[in-house]
Design a protein around this motif. Structure first.
Motif, PDB file in Angstrom:
ATOM      1  N   THR A  18       0.821  -1.215   0.000  1.00 37.07           N
ATOM      2  CA  THR A  18       0.000   0.000   0.000  1.00 37.07           C
ATOM      3  C   THR A  18       0.856   1.267   0.000  1.00 37.07           C
ATOM      4  O   THR A  18       0.436   2.288  -0.547  1.00 37.07           O
ATOM      5  CB  THR A  18      -0.984   0.011   1.186  1.00 37.07           C
ATOM      6  OG1 THR A  18      -0.255  -0.100   2.416  1.00 37.07           O
ATOM      7  CG2 THR A  18      -1.992  -1.131   1.076  1.00 37.07           C
ATOM      8  N   ALA A  98      -8.284  -5.457  -2.250  1.00 32.43           N
ATOM      9  CA  ALA A  98      -8.402  -5.192  -0.812  1.00 32.43           C
ATOM     10  C   ALA A  98      -9.512  -6.028  -0.181  1.00 32.43           C
ATOM     11  O   ALA A  98      -9.418  -6.413   0.993  1.00 32.43           O
ATOM     12  CB  ALA A  98      -8.653  -3.708  -0.569  1.00 32.43           C
ATOM     13  N   THR A  99     -10.538  -6.329  -0.955  1.00 27.96           N
ATOM     14  CA  THR A  99     -11.647  -7.128  -0.437  1.00 27.96           C
ATOM     15  C   THR A  99     -11.194  -8.540  -0.083  1.00 27.96           C
ATOM     16  O   THR A  99     -11.779  -9.179   0.797  1.00 27.96           O
ATOM     17  CB  THR A  99     -12.810  -7.135  -1.441  1.00 27.96           C
ATOM     18  OG1 THR A  99     -13.209  -5.778  -1.675  1.00 27.96           O
ATOM     19  CG2 THR A  99     -14.008  -7.905  -0.924  1.00 27.96           C
ATOM     20  N   TRP A 101      -8.656  -9.114   1.560  1.00 27.62           N
ATOM     21  CA  TRP A 101      -8.147  -8.937   2.930  1.00 27.62           C
ATOM     22  C   TRP A 101      -9.274  -8.732   3.939  1.00 27.62           C
ATOM     23  O   TRP A 101      -9.179  -9.202   5.071  1.00 27.62           O
ATOM     24  CB  TRP A 101      -7.227  -7.718   2.989  1.00 27.62           C
ATOM     25  CG  TRP A 101      -5.879  -7.941   2.422  1.00 27.62           C
ATOM     26  CD1 TRP A 101      -5.494  -7.792   1.111  1.00 27.62           C
ATOM     27  CD2 TRP A 101      -4.715  -8.365   3.124  1.00 27.62           C
ATOM     28  NE1 TRP A 101      -4.166  -8.093   0.979  1.00 27.62           N
ATOM     29  CE2 TRP A 101      -3.669  -8.447   2.197  1.00 27.62           C
ATOM     30  CE3 TRP A 101      -4.464  -8.673   4.453  1.00 27.62           C
ATOM     31  CZ2 TRP A 101      -2.376  -8.826   2.552  1.00 27.62           C
ATOM     32  CZ3 TRP A 101      -3.178  -9.052   4.810  1.00 27.62           C
ATOM     33  CH2 TRP A 101      -2.147  -9.129   3.862  1.00 27.62           C
ATOM     34  N   ILE A 102     -10.328  -7.998   3.557  1.00 31.34           N
ATOM     35  CA  ILE A 102     -11.334  -7.570   4.534  1.00 31.34           C
ATOM     36  C   ILE A 102     -12.733  -8.134   4.291  1.00 31.34           C
ATOM     37  O   ILE A 102     -13.617  -7.967   5.125  1.00 31.34           O
ATOM     38  CB  ILE A 102     -11.435  -6.028   4.578  1.00 31.34           C
ATOM     39  CG1 ILE A 102     -11.812  -5.466   3.218  1.00 31.34           C
ATOM     40  CG2 ILE A 102     -10.142  -5.431   5.104  1.00 31.34           C
ATOM     41  CD1 ILE A 102     -12.162  -4.000   3.208  1.00 31.34           C
ATOM     42  N   LEU A 110     -14.108   0.510   4.523  1.00 30.07           N
ATOM     43  CA  LEU A 110     -12.979   0.964   3.715  1.00 30.07           C
ATOM     44  C   LEU A 110     -13.372   2.193   2.895  1.00 30.07           C
ATOM     45  O   LEU A 110     -12.646   3.193   2.876  1.00 30.07           O
ATOM     46  CB  LEU A 110     -12.511  -0.158   2.791  1.00 30.07           C
ATOM     47  CG  LEU A 110     -11.302   0.134   1.895  1.00 30.07           C
ATOM     48  CD1 LEU A 110     -10.542  -1.141   1.602  1.00 30.07           C
ATOM     49  CD2 LEU A 110     -11.662   0.807   0.604  1.00 30.07           C
ATOM     50  N   LEU A 148      -8.082   0.583   3.795  1.00 31.01           N
ATOM     51  CA  LEU A 148      -7.783  -0.833   3.979  1.00 31.01           C
ATOM     52  C   LEU A 148      -7.156  -1.084   5.350  1.00 31.01           C
ATOM     53  O   LEU A 148      -7.587  -1.973   6.089  1.00 31.01           O
ATOM     54  CB  LEU A 148      -6.850  -1.342   2.873  1.00 31.01           C
ATOM     55  CG  LEU A 148      -6.278  -2.751   3.075  1.00 31.01           C
ATOM     56  CD1 LEU A 148      -7.378  -3.794   3.194  1.00 31.01           C
ATOM     57  CD2 LEU A 148      -5.316  -3.097   1.946  1.00 31.01           C
ATOM     58  N   HIS A 149      -6.156  -0.282   5.697  1.00 33.15           N
ATOM     59  CA  HIS A 149      -5.495  -0.487   6.992  1.00 33.15           C
ATOM     60  C   HIS A 149      -6.446  -0.204   8.160  1.00 33.15           C
ATOM     61  O   HIS A 149      -6.420  -0.918   9.165  1.00 33.15           O
ATOM     62  CB  HIS A 149      -4.230   0.367   7.085  1.00 33.15           C
ATOM     63  CG  HIS A 149      -3.160  -0.115   6.163  1.00 33.15           C
ATOM     64  ND1 HIS A 149      -2.433  -1.256   6.381  1.00 33.15           N
ATOM     65  CD2 HIS A 149      -2.715   0.387   4.986  1.00 33.15           C
ATOM     66  CE1 HIS A 149      -1.581  -1.441   5.387  1.00 33.15           C
ATOM     67  NE2 HIS A 149      -1.731  -0.454   4.530  1.00 33.15           N
TER      68      HIS A 149
END
Length: 158
Positions: A18, A98-99, A101-102, A110, A148-149
């Motif tokens: 990122t 990113a999805t 990851w989350i 996000l 994201l973070h």
């Protein structure tokens, strides 16, 4: 709120990717496909390590594809209605990656964080005397990275 070391570690894992996305998008207004692919692959790998079941990999991949499709459709609709692009394709790919990851449940968070921080940046630019017109372009990748973070820190994990 006290964060456990596991949440901090998980939130830090995609940081090298990122950071690269943020720097490149900030300078060149592009998010390179290899970085989006790396973000996707690493998110799928982490999900598989956390839950080593083939169904986990399939579910994460399906959610990433759905997020990509949703944002791509939103991008296409905006372009059709406004006659200009409002969201770059690299941003759409980043959201899909990113999805992984989350999960889809973390996607609204996000987007909320990314949009809020981007609006704050616009407000600061305006306060600093910059002209914010319809032609003003703001690279959205750095804000998506923050989102994201933040989602990872908030515990949005599929």
């Amino acid at each position: 709120m006290i964060l456990d070391p596991g949440s901090l570690t998980l939130a830090a894992l995609p940081l090298p990717i990122t950071l690269a996305v943020s720097v490149i998008d900030g300078r060149r207004r592009i998010i390179p496909d290899p970085l989006n692919l790396l973000l996707l692959a690493s998110g799928l790998a982490v999900a598989t390590l956390r839950e080593p079941d083939p169904a986990t990999l399939a579910a994460c991949l399906a959610q990433a594809a759905m997020a990509f499709g949703l944002l791509w459709a939103l991008r296409a609709l905006y372009t059709r209605l406004r006659g200009r692009t409002g969201l770059g394709l690299g941003d759409v790919k980043f959201v899909g990656a990113a999805t992984a990851w989350i999960g889809l449940t973390g996607l609204p968070f996000l987007i909320l964080i990314a949009s809020t921080t981007a609006l704050a940046a616009l407000a600061l630019a305006a306060l600093a005397g910059r002209q914010i017109t319809r032609e003003f372009r703001l690279p959205f990748g750095p804000f998506l990275a923050v989102g994201l973070h933040a989602a990872l820190l908030a515990g949005h994990i599929p």
